[in-house]
Design an enzyme around this catalytic site. Structure first.
Site, PDB file in Angstrom:
ATOM      1  N   GLY A 133      18.041  62.990  59.066  1.00 51.22           N
ATOM      2  CA  GLY A 133      16.770  62.664  58.426  1.00 51.22           C
ATOM      3  C   GLY A 133      17.048  61.891  57.154  1.00 51.22           C
ATOM      4  O   GLY A 133      18.092  61.226  57.051  1.00 51.22           O
ATOM      5  N   CYS A 134      16.139  61.973  56.192  1.00 49.15           N
ATOM      6  CA  CYS A 134      16.302  61.211  54.940  1.00 49.15           C
ATOM      7  C   CYS A 134      17.693  61.432  54.357  1.00 49.15           C
ATOM      8  O   CYS A 134      18.130  62.566  54.179  1.00 49.15           O
ATOM      9  CB  CYS A 134      15.230  61.636  53.927  1.00 49.15           C
ATOM     10  SG  CYS A 134      15.475  60.829  52.338  1.00 49.15           S
ATOM     11  N   PHE A 135      18.399  60.334  54.061  1.00 48.88           N
ATOM     12  CA  PHE A 135      19.802  60.477  53.654  1.00 48.88           C
ATOM     13  C   PHE A 135      20.006  60.928  52.215  1.00 48.88           C
ATOM     14  O   PHE A 135      21.108  61.286  51.835  1.00 48.88           O
ATOM     15  CB  PHE A 135      20.634  59.242  54.004  1.00 48.88           C
ATOM     16  CG  PHE A 135      20.138  57.891  53.515  1.00 48.88           C
ATOM     17  CD1 PHE A 135      19.270  57.763  52.453  1.00 48.88           C
ATOM     18  CD2 PHE A 135      20.596  56.725  54.147  1.00 48.88           C
ATOM     19  CE1 PHE A 135      18.848  56.510  52.005  1.00 48.88           C
ATOM     20  CE2 PHE A 135      20.187  55.475  53.716  1.00 48.88           C
ATOM     21  CZ  PHE A 135      19.302  55.370  52.641  1.00 48.88           C
ATOM     22  N   TRP A 136      18.953  60.940  51.423  1.00 50.52           N
ATOM     23  CA  TRP A 136      19.128  61.349  50.013  1.00 50.52           C
ATOM     24  C   TRP A 136      19.601  62.806  49.912  1.00 50.52           C
ATOM     25  O   TRP A 136      20.600  63.112  49.266  1.00 50.52           O
ATOM     26  CB  TRP A 136      17.812  61.188  49.242  1.00 50.52           C
ATOM     27  CG  TRP A 136      17.379  59.767  49.035  1.00 50.52           C
ATOM     28  CD1 TRP A 136      18.137  58.642  49.160  1.00 50.52           C
ATOM     29  CD2 TRP A 136      16.063  59.323  48.661  1.00 50.52           C
ATOM     30  NE1 TRP A 136      17.391  57.524  48.896  1.00 50.52           N
ATOM     31  CE2 TRP A 136      16.117  57.907  48.579  1.00 50.52           C
ATOM     32  CE3 TRP A 136      14.866  59.966  48.375  1.00 50.52           C
ATOM     33  CZ2 TRP A 136      15.012  57.135  48.222  1.00 50.52           C
ATOM     34  CZ3 TRP A 136      13.757  59.201  48.021  1.00 50.52           C
ATOM     35  CH2 TRP A 136      13.831  57.802  47.949  1.00 50.52           C
ATOM     36  N   HIS A 180      13.841  66.332  51.521  1.00 52.72           N
ATOM     37  CA  HIS A 180      13.215  67.084  52.616  1.00 52.72           C
ATOM     38  C   HIS A 180      13.927  68.406  52.896  1.00 52.72           C
ATOM     39  O   HIS A 180      13.449  69.205  53.676  1.00 52.72           O
ATOM     40  CB  HIS A 180      13.143  66.223  53.887  1.00 52.72           C
ATOM     41  CG  HIS A 180      14.468  66.071  54.602  1.00 52.72           C
ATOM     42  ND1 HIS A 180      15.495  65.284  54.131  1.00 52.72           N
ATOM     43  CD2 HIS A 180      14.922  66.614  55.766  1.00 52.72           C
ATOM     44  CE1 HIS A 180      16.519  65.347  54.970  1.00 52.72           C
ATOM     45  NE2 HIS A 180      16.197  66.159  55.972  1.00 52.72           N
TER      46      HIS A 180
END
Ligand code: SME
Length: 318
Positions: free
Chosen positions: A159-162, A303
């Site tokens: 999912g979101c890589f942050w 997330h």
């Protein structure tokens, strides 16, 4: 102090210099300086493999040196071609020796390997005859192995890589991470392009790790804890093929380890995972502002739940 003692005393410094810096040139530069100053050699430095058939001068300490050496030529080219340490007690007796400096009398060249391939050589010259022997060869081989360490690479789309990067950075044994875009069909995509979901890429974290500290099996186990493995193209609020989950490997041997863990989780959940398991076919580093995003923006969007980071913070170094 014997030279064994000197080498042994250097090892902790070598380890810390090598593990604190992801850039290979910087690591080679400090290693050359460390050895050169400790032993007062005449010339200490690296030649790196370039364009497949030659060595090019890398970081060094000492007088000026020749910049390019062909495969099989000189002591350096021989050590590279034959993938072995070459000890030369008297350079005049080594056929084809390349004299960069007329003052050099003896020499040792040790291959530097990355993932089993010679990618550079460590070359040391002395102004005295017969300076180097088996003791130097053994220790310098150990030291040369530290330049790249036993590191391995794996790519996780979660999912979101942050948040995913923040998580993997916390795991003991993970030595380097970067975020980027994996397994699409467009070269060098921008974040904006990937965001349209038309380039085929997944947001992904490239994880470089030391398998002596954390195994691939452990890493994939931790990865499964931060994703919903049954959710297709959606993690948290983020939706789209760019947010799909996937594990991408470069070494076929990793496939066996990973597929076992995939099967184990499938058995446990009683259904097929929505997680890809593929060879890495391309990875493009994302723009700098995405790298270490949550370190730079502590209150930024994430997330992943705070519990996940608490769990990661409790992982102990073995
Ligand atoms: N003598 C080396 C060339 C490099 S210099 O020693 C710095 C050789 O024969 O490969």
């Amino acid at each position: 102090m014997t030279k064994e003692d000197k080498y042994a005393a250097l090892i902790p410094a070598v380890h810390s210099l090598m593990s604190d810096e992801p850039d290979e040139i910087a690591r080679m530069a400090n290693l050359a300086a460390l050895l050169h100053n400790e032993f007062q050699f005449w010339w200490t430095g690296f030649y790196r493999v370039a364009d497949g058939d030659q060595l090019v001068l890398g970081p060094f300490q000492g007088p000026l040196a020749c910049t390019r050496i062909r495969l099989g030529k000189g002591v350096c080219g021989t050590a590279w071609a034959e993938d072995r340490t070459v000890v030369v007690p008297d350079v005049e007796k080594f056929p084809g020796h390349i004299a960069c400096s007329s003052e050099s009398r003896s020499e040792i060249v040790v291959p530097v390997r990355f993932k089993g391939q010679v990618v550079a050589v460590l070359d040391i010259d002395s102004r005295e005859l017969g300076t180097f022997d088996e003791v130097d060869a053994n220790w310098l081989e150990k030291i040369a192995d530290c330049v790249y360490g036993p590191q391995r690479d794996i790519w996780f789309a979660a999912g979101c890589f942050w948040g995913a990067q923040k998580f993997f950075k916390m795991i003991p044994g993970v030595e380097f991470t970067e975020v980027g875009f994996a397994n699409g069909w467009v070269q060098n995509p921008t974040y904006e392009q990937v965001y349209t979901d038309t380039t085929g890429h997944a947001e992904c974290v490239h994880v470089r790790y030391n398998p002596e500290i954390v195994s691939l099996k452990e890493l994939v186990g931790l990865y499964f804890k931060i994703i919903d493995p049954l959710s297709l193209n959606r993690q948290g609020e983020d939706e789209g093929t760019r947010y799909r989950t996937g594990v991408y490997y470069e070494d076929e041997r990793d496939f066996d380890i990973l597929s076992k863990e995939f099967l184990r989780l499938e058995k446990k959940l009683g259904t097929e995972l929505a997680v890809e398991l593929r060879h890495i076919t391309g990875f493009f580093r994302a723009e700098d502002y995405h790298q270490d995003y949550l370190d730079k923006n502590p209150g930024g969007y994430c997330h992943l739940s705070p519990e996940i980071f608490k769990m990661a913070a409790k992982l102990k170094k073995k």
